[in-house]
Design a protein around this motif. Structure first.
Motif, PDB file in Angstrom:
ATOM      1  N   TYR A 236       0.824  -1.213   0.000  1.00 49.76           N
ATOM      2  CA  TYR A 236       0.000   0.000   0.000  1.00 49.76           C
ATOM      3  C   TYR A 236       0.855   1.259   0.000  1.00 49.76           C
ATOM      4  O   TYR A 236       0.411   2.295  -0.477  1.00 49.76           O
ATOM      5  CB  TYR A 236      -0.946  -0.005   1.202  1.00 49.76           C
ATOM      6  CG  TYR A 236      -2.170  -0.866   0.985  1.00 49.76           C
ATOM      7  CD1 TYR A 236      -3.339  -0.314   0.454  1.00 49.76           C
ATOM      8  CD2 TYR A 236      -2.153  -2.226   1.264  1.00 49.76           C
ATOM      9  CE1 TYR A 236      -4.460  -1.102   0.229  1.00 49.76           C
ATOM     10  CE2 TYR A 236      -3.247  -3.021   1.042  1.00 49.76           C
ATOM     11  CZ  TYR A 236      -4.409  -2.466   0.521  1.00 49.76           C
ATOM     12  OH  TYR A 236      -5.509  -3.244   0.284  1.00 49.76           O
TER      13      TYR A 236
ATOM     14  N   SER B 244       2.404   1.123  -3.882  1.00 42.71           N
ATOM     15  CA  SER B 244       1.564   1.043  -5.095  1.00 42.71           C
ATOM     16  C   SER B 244       0.173   1.593  -4.898  1.00 42.71           C
ATOM     17  O   SER B 244      -0.771   1.187  -5.590  1.00 42.71           O
ATOM     18  CB  SER B 244       1.470  -0.426  -5.547  1.00 42.71           C
ATOM     19  OG  SER B 244       2.762  -0.974  -5.721  1.00 42.71           O
ATOM     20  N   LEU B 245      -0.050   2.513  -3.963  1.00 46.26           N
ATOM     21  CA  LEU B 245      -1.380   3.078  -3.741  1.00 46.26           C
ATOM     22  C   LEU B 245      -1.814   3.853  -4.987  1.00 46.26           C
ATOM     23  O   LEU B 245      -1.092   4.691  -5.510  1.00 46.26           O
ATOM     24  CB  LEU B 245      -1.362   4.016  -2.516  1.00 46.26           C
ATOM     25  CG  LEU B 245      -2.709   4.642  -2.139  1.00 46.26           C
ATOM     26  CD1 LEU B 245      -3.714   3.560  -1.745  1.00 46.26           C
ATOM     27  CD2 LEU B 245      -2.528   5.646  -0.999  1.00 46.26           C
TER      28      LEU B 245
ATOM     29  N   VAL C 182      -3.418  -0.814  -5.775  1.00 42.79           N
ATOM     30  CA  VAL C 182      -4.344  -1.023  -4.642  1.00 42.79           C
ATOM     31  C   VAL C 182      -4.973   0.294  -4.258  1.00 42.79           C
ATOM     32  O   VAL C 182      -4.472   1.370  -4.591  1.00 42.79           O
ATOM     33  CB  VAL C 182      -3.600  -1.617  -3.419  1.00 42.79           C
ATOM     34  CG1 VAL C 182      -3.127  -3.035  -3.682  1.00 42.79           C
ATOM     35  CG2 VAL C 182      -2.434  -0.718  -3.023  1.00 42.79           C
ATOM     36  N   ASN C 183      -6.101   0.211  -3.546  1.00 42.36           N
ATOM     37  CA  ASN C 183      -6.708   1.379  -2.914  1.00 42.36           C
ATOM     38  C   ASN C 183      -7.342   0.907  -1.607  1.00 42.36           C
ATOM     39  O   ASN C 183      -7.314  -0.279  -1.273  1.00 42.36           O
ATOM     40  CB  ASN C 183      -7.744   2.034  -3.830  1.00 42.36           C
ATOM     41  CG  ASN C 183      -8.838   1.068  -4.237  1.00 42.36           C
ATOM     42  OD1 ASN C 183      -9.459   0.406  -3.394  1.00 42.36           O
ATOM     43  ND2 ASN C 183      -9.073   0.960  -5.558  1.00 42.36           N
ATOM     44  N   PHE C 184      -7.895   1.844  -0.882  1.00 43.33           N
ATOM     45  CA  PHE C 184      -8.414   1.510   0.448  1.00 43.33           C
ATOM     46  C   PHE C 184      -9.922   1.281   0.445  1.00 43.33           C
ATOM     47  O   PHE C 184     -10.554   1.328   1.498  1.00 43.33           O
ATOM     48  CB  PHE C 184      -8.057   2.635   1.445  1.00 43.33           C
ATOM     49  CG  PHE C 184      -6.607   2.632   1.846  1.00 43.33           C
ATOM     50  CD1 PHE C 184      -6.110   1.623   2.659  1.00 43.33           C
ATOM     51  CD2 PHE C 184      -5.754   3.622   1.413  1.00 43.33           C
ATOM     52  CE1 PHE C 184      -4.780   1.625   3.027  1.00 43.33           C
ATOM     53  CE2 PHE C 184      -4.416   3.631   1.778  1.00 43.33           C
ATOM     54  CZ  PHE C 184      -3.910   2.612   2.590  1.00 43.33           C
TER      55      PHE C 184
ATOM     56  N   PHE D  46     -11.219  -1.446   2.831  1.00 39.97           N
ATOM     57  CA  PHE D  46     -10.048  -1.847   3.627  1.00 39.97           C
ATOM     58  C   PHE D  46     -10.443  -2.017   5.102  1.00 39.97           C
ATOM     59  O   PHE D  46     -11.213  -1.226   5.649  1.00 39.97           O
ATOM     60  CB  PHE D  46      -8.951  -0.797   3.480  1.00 39.97           C
ATOM     61  CG  PHE D  46      -7.630  -1.227   4.035  1.00 39.97           C
ATOM     62  CD1 PHE D  46      -6.775  -2.033   3.301  1.00 39.97           C
ATOM     63  CD2 PHE D  46      -7.229  -0.826   5.312  1.00 39.97           C
ATOM     64  CE1 PHE D  46      -5.543  -2.416   3.815  1.00 39.97           C
ATOM     65  CE2 PHE D  46      -6.010  -1.217   5.820  1.00 39.97           C
ATOM     66  CZ  PHE D  46      -5.155  -2.016   5.067  1.00 39.97           C
TER      67      PHE D  46
ATOM     68  N   TYR E  74       3.923   3.938   7.134  1.00 44.38           N
ATOM     69  CA  TYR E  74       2.716   3.186   6.792  1.00 44.38           C
ATOM     70  C   TYR E  74       1.601   3.481   7.794  1.00 44.38           C
ATOM     71  O   TYR E  74       0.422   3.617   7.431  1.00 44.38           O
ATOM     72  CB  TYR E  74       3.054   1.701   6.754  1.00 44.38           C
ATOM     73  CG  TYR E  74       1.935   0.801   6.252  1.00 44.38           C
ATOM     74  CD1 TYR E  74       0.955   1.262   5.382  1.00 44.38           C
ATOM     75  CD2 TYR E  74       1.871  -0.537   6.662  1.00 44.38           C
ATOM     76  CE1 TYR E  74      -0.065   0.423   4.929  1.00 44.38           C
ATOM     77  CE2 TYR E  74       0.869  -1.387   6.216  1.00 44.38           C
ATOM     78  CZ  TYR E  74      -0.099  -0.897   5.356  1.00 44.38           C
ATOM     79  OH  TYR E  74      -1.091  -1.726   4.910  1.00 44.38           O
TER      80      TYR E  74
ATOM     81  N   LEU F  55      -2.191   4.785   7.037  1.00 44.59           N
ATOM     82  CA  LEU F  55      -3.401   4.075   7.449  1.00 44.59           C
ATOM     83  C   LEU F  55      -4.296   4.974   8.308  1.00 44.59           C
ATOM     84  O   LEU F  55      -5.519   5.002   8.139  1.00 44.59           O
ATOM     85  CB  LEU F  55      -3.023   2.820   8.224  1.00 44.59           C
ATOM     86  CG  LEU F  55      -2.393   1.674   7.423  1.00 44.59           C
ATOM     87  CD1 LEU F  55      -2.119   0.481   8.331  1.00 44.59           C
ATOM     88  CD2 LEU F  55      -3.301   1.241   6.269  1.00 44.59           C
TER      89      LEU F  55
ATOM     90  N   TYR G  50      -6.082   7.637   6.087  1.00 45.60           N
ATOM     91  CA  TYR G  50      -7.163   7.106   5.253  1.00 45.60           C
ATOM     92  C   TYR G  50      -8.309   6.558   6.098  1.00 45.60           C
ATOM     93  O   TYR G  50      -9.463   6.579   5.680  1.00 45.60           O
ATOM     94  CB  TYR G  50      -6.613   6.052   4.286  1.00 45.60           C
ATOM     95  CG  TYR G  50      -6.146   6.683   2.989  1.00 45.60           C
ATOM     96  CD1 TYR G  50      -7.029   6.833   1.912  1.00 45.60           C
ATOM     97  CD2 TYR G  50      -4.853   7.169   2.854  1.00 45.60           C
ATOM     98  CE1 TYR G  50      -6.619   7.435   0.732  1.00 45.60           C
ATOM     99  CE2 TYR G  50      -4.436   7.773   1.668  1.00 45.60           C
ATOM    100  CZ  TYR G  50      -5.319   7.913   0.621  1.00 45.60           C
ATOM    101  OH  TYR G  50      -4.925   8.523  -0.542  1.00 45.60           O
TER     102      TYR G  50
ATOM    103  N   THR H  22       2.099   7.272  -5.211  1.00 47.70           N
ATOM    104  CA  THR H  22       1.370   7.319  -3.926  1.00 47.70           C
ATOM    105  C   THR H  22       1.150   8.758  -3.517  1.00 47.70           C
ATOM    106  O   THR H  22       0.071   9.103  -2.988  1.00 47.70           O
ATOM    107  CB  THR H  22       2.161   6.547  -2.860  1.00 47.70           C
ATOM    108  OG1 THR H  22       2.357   5.205  -3.312  1.00 47.70           O
ATOM    109  CG2 THR H  22       1.410   6.527  -1.536  1.00 47.70           C
TER     110      THR H  22
END
Length: 788
Positions: free
Chosen positions: A166, A169-170, A174-176, A179, A241, A245, A248, A282
């Protein structure tokens, strides 16, 4: 082959006969050099052990200090063993070397006690027949401790490696969406905790490595460096990270809750502050997500301003939101700038209002806590501090608040600013007046003029804070008047003292008359008592001194009784109490003076003078006798001894003769006062002798001093002699025999008839050229029968 080795061991044991332990001799021989783990074998084969036997292995010593022996095996649980530096087939005292602590499973280690000395690993019990699987290693004792701990730390580190997908490669891979933030955050925070523990463990573990070994050439230190770098890198990534998190998750949870977003804006600040640490893709995704969210808060701030019901500074995390704009590479819109402008203006006024009110409260506190009487400088200092606020006073504003000028918060703020400014101006004016008053009071205090101070303060009663600072003034004023009155009393200025008392009692000019009145009344009563006692004691003191000084005075005695000392030194006319009581007190002083004048003083004087007179009547006796008579005229006492003394020197008082044949001495004093010529003398006798005769007849014998009688044969020594007023002459039956040396200068008068039971006054008068006391003796007796 194993069976052959086993048989060889049995044979060797049998050959030793009495040996209890069998030595295991590895081939190749044991090497004491530091290295890796080496398996103990007899050539190509392992040792087979019997459960019936005991064994030992001799490990040669090493010349290096601090070395240890480490053994590695999975069979330690079925063996009972120990390590020792001395071994004699199990005989004697066995001193076991303690195992090193913190050895991992399958490892045992011991430190060599002495370098170069052989040590023994002794197996004194094998639970079952087995083929020995054993490796050994010589190494520094610190390295064993290091490797034991390092392995565990490395394992923990590997167990807490986070997924980097994440972060890397956000937006692209991938996305949230959907999540599971709680699970992911819990796992990540757990990983961070583990990595921090590993990092702390590595920090502590470094101290195990000797300083000399902390180089890249040492394998242990090299391993430590590599793991430390890996842990630091992983922690840095995991913290990054974690910020992603949290941000988001906040974005997900606050899509319909701008208040929550604004209240947690520091989460976005943390993320955006580290934006350049993310990959470019990102970064773009983060900006794309949070730019509109931040911009949307402007309308929420407008709503909060309109809903505001107090004058607290406007916050709502606006400053934090404002700081996000440059981080998001955004230019604030006009409406957002208006919100910021409102915040700045409103908060400036609230801050200045708070500063003003707190300053006023602080100054008020300083005034109330000031110890002692304030000085002019004190209030001037307060005035300067208030004047220094003028450039930063809050202002009443309306249009300056723009679209929010009519809000409740603005109205409240303006109202409180008006009130605070009014209080400011009032306080400034009052402190200026107080400073002027304090300066005047200081001057009046130096003059001890408390009444003027009270008058000044009472003219400024609206300055309650100032009056409160002079808490002791009322008492000080009473005390000043008390001290003045007391000084007058001590200086015997009783009139001034009494006038001061009257003024003090009538004084009502005080800050708190009701509170001071009891103290003032007690002071007045005490001063009244002191004044009376002083008047009384001074009067007594003067009289006592006068009496002591004049008790033996013999000249001008009459004038002693007209001296002013017999009057009170002062007659008190004012009292706060009962007028009758005052009159009684004054009368008591006068009565005491009267007694001193008519009893005490004449008694003491007569007693002293008479005793002196008796000791030598010829030494100024006339003056002493007359002094006694002068005191006697004033004497009102009842002391018979004193009365007798007076009678003995009074020529007009007849001296009693009660017993015949006994001479009665008489002191005869002149009744005239010609100190250098002739004087008249007189003495009188009261003849009241005891007798049985109805018409008693007596001889009267008068024994004269020679100086009175020496010429009696040529001229009469007396001028007249009477009995009860009737003259006695030397004619008829009456014979007056002249005193001569032959009859011891005794004049005899015979016969003299007296009245039985009555007074019979013999009165003798004579003239003589002298001014002194003559001692004469008189005796009566029944007439003697004489021959013609």
């Amino acid at each position: 082959m194993h069976k052959v080795l086993f048989l060889v061991l049995i044979a060797a044991t049998a050959l030793t006969g009495c040996s209890t332990f069998s030595e295991l001799s590895p081939k190749p021989p044991i090497s004491s050099a530091e290295g890796t783990y080496i398996e103990l074998k007899a050539g190509d084969n392992r040792f087979d052990l019997s459960a019936k036997n005991k064994y030992y292995i001799a490990f040669p010593g090493t010349d290096r200090e601090g070395m240890a022996l480490a053994l590695k095996s999975d069979q330690f649980d079925v063996l009972r063993f120990y390590f020792t530096s001395r071994f004699d087939d199990g005989k004697g005292e066995i001193v076991k070397i303690k195992e090193m602590e913190a050895a991992p499973a399958g490892f045992r280690a011991w430190k060599f006690e002495r370098s170069g000395q052989t040590h023994y690993w002794v197996i004194d019990s094998v639970t079952a027949d087995l083929t020995l699987n054993l490796q050994y290693r010589y190494l520094p004792d610190w390295r064993f401790r290091f490797e034991s701990t390092f392995a565990a730390l490395e394992k923990d580190h590997q167990s807490a490696i986070a997924n980097r997908l994440y972060v890397d490669s956000l937006g692209s891979k991938v996305n949230f969406q959907g999540f599971q933030f709680p699970t992911a955050l819990a796992e990540l925070e757990k990983f961070i905790g583990i990595q921090k523990q590993v990092q702390a463990g590595l920090t502590q573990l470094k101290s195990v490595i000797p300083v000399a070994s902390q180089t890249s050439a040492d394998p242990s230190f090299s391993s430590w460096n590599q793991l430390s770098s890996a842990v630091a890198d992983e922690l840095a990534f995991q913290n990054l990270y974690l910020k992603l998190l949290k941000a988001y998750r906040l974005e997900s949870e606050t899509r319909n809750n701008p208040a929550m977003l604004a209240g947690s804006i520091e989460v976005l600040s943390d993320l955006l502050g580290s934006l350049n640490r993310f990959p470019a893709g990102t970064q773009s995704e983060i900006l794309k997500t949070f730019r509109p969210r931040v911009q949307s808060l402007t309308s929420w701030f407008d709503q909060r301003i309109r809903q505001k019901q107090d004058i607290k500074p406007f916050d709502e995390n606006l400053a934090s939101v404002e700081s996000l704009y440059p981080l998001l590479s955004l230019t604030p819109a006009a409406d957002f700038n208006q919100v910021v402008g409102f915040r700045n203006r409103f908060n400036q006024n609230t801050t200045q209002l708070s500063t003003l009110t707190s300053t006023l409260e602080k100054l008020s506190g300083e005034v109330s806590e000031y110890q002692g009487w304030p000085t002019s400088d004190f209030y001037q200092g307060l005035v300067r501090r208030l004047e220094n606020l003028q450039s930063s006073l809050p202002r009443v504003q309306t249009s300056e608040y723009g679209t929010w000028s009519g809000t409740r918060a603005v109205s409240l703020l303006n109202g409180q600013i008006r009130s605070a400014l009014d209080q400011y101006n009032k306080t400034l004016s009052q402190y200026r007046r107080a400073g002027a008053a304090a300066g005047t009071i200081s001057q009046l205090k130096n003059e001890n003029d408390f009444k003027s101070i009270l008058s000044l303060l009472n003219r400024n009663k609206d300055l309650g804070f100032l009056l409160a600072q002079y808490r002791g003034l009322d008492e000080a004023s009473v005390n000043a008047q008390r001290d003045s009155i007391s000084a007058n009393i001590r200086n015997h200025e009783f009139g001034a003292a009494e006038n001061g008392l009257i003024e003090l009692n009538r004084d009502t000019d005080y800050l708190d008359l009701k509170a001071i009145l009891p103290y003032k009344s007690r002071t007045v009563r005490d001063l009244e008592q002191t004044l009376f006692q002083t008047v009384e004691s001074l009067t007594d003191e003067l009289v006592s001194g006068f009496m002591k000084e004049n008790s033996q005075t013999v000249d001008a005695v009459d004038s002693l009784y007209t001296a002013s000392v017999w009057e009170p030194v002062y007659t008190i006319s004012y009292t706060t109490g009962n007028e009758g009581d005052l009159q009684k007190k004054n009368q008591a002083i006068r009565d005491r003076l009267t007694r001193l004048k008519t009893v005490t003083f004449p008694e003491n004087a007569i007693d002293l003078i008479y005793r002196d007179f008796l000791s030598n009547p010829s030494a100024n006796g006339v003056a002493k006798a007359r002094a006694i008579l002068a005191h006697g005229k004033m004497y009102k006492g009842t002391d018979q001894k004193i009365k007798t003394a007076i009678a003995e020197v009074d020529p007009m008082l007849a001296k009693r003769i009660t017993k015949p044949t006994q001479y009665r001495k008489v002191f005869v004093t002149p009744v005239t006062s010609n100190q250098s010529g002739s004087n008249d003398y007189r003495f009188r006798m009261n003849l009241v002798m005891e007798t049985d005769a109805a018409f008693p007849v007596w001889d009267i014998n008068i024994k004269l001093p020679a100086e009175l009688a020496k010429n009696a044969s040529q001229e009469s020594w007396f001028e007249s002699i009477t009995i009860n007023g009737k003259p006695i002459k030397n004619e008829g039956r009456i014979v007056i025999e002249a005193p001569t040396a032959a009859n011891d200068y005794t004049a005899r008068i015979t016969p003299i008839q007296t009245n039985k039971g009555k007074e019979n006054i013999l009165d003798v008068q004579f003239r003589h050229r002298s001014f002194k006391v003559h001692e004469i003796s008189v005796m009566t007796q029944v007439p003697l029968i004489r021959k013609n």
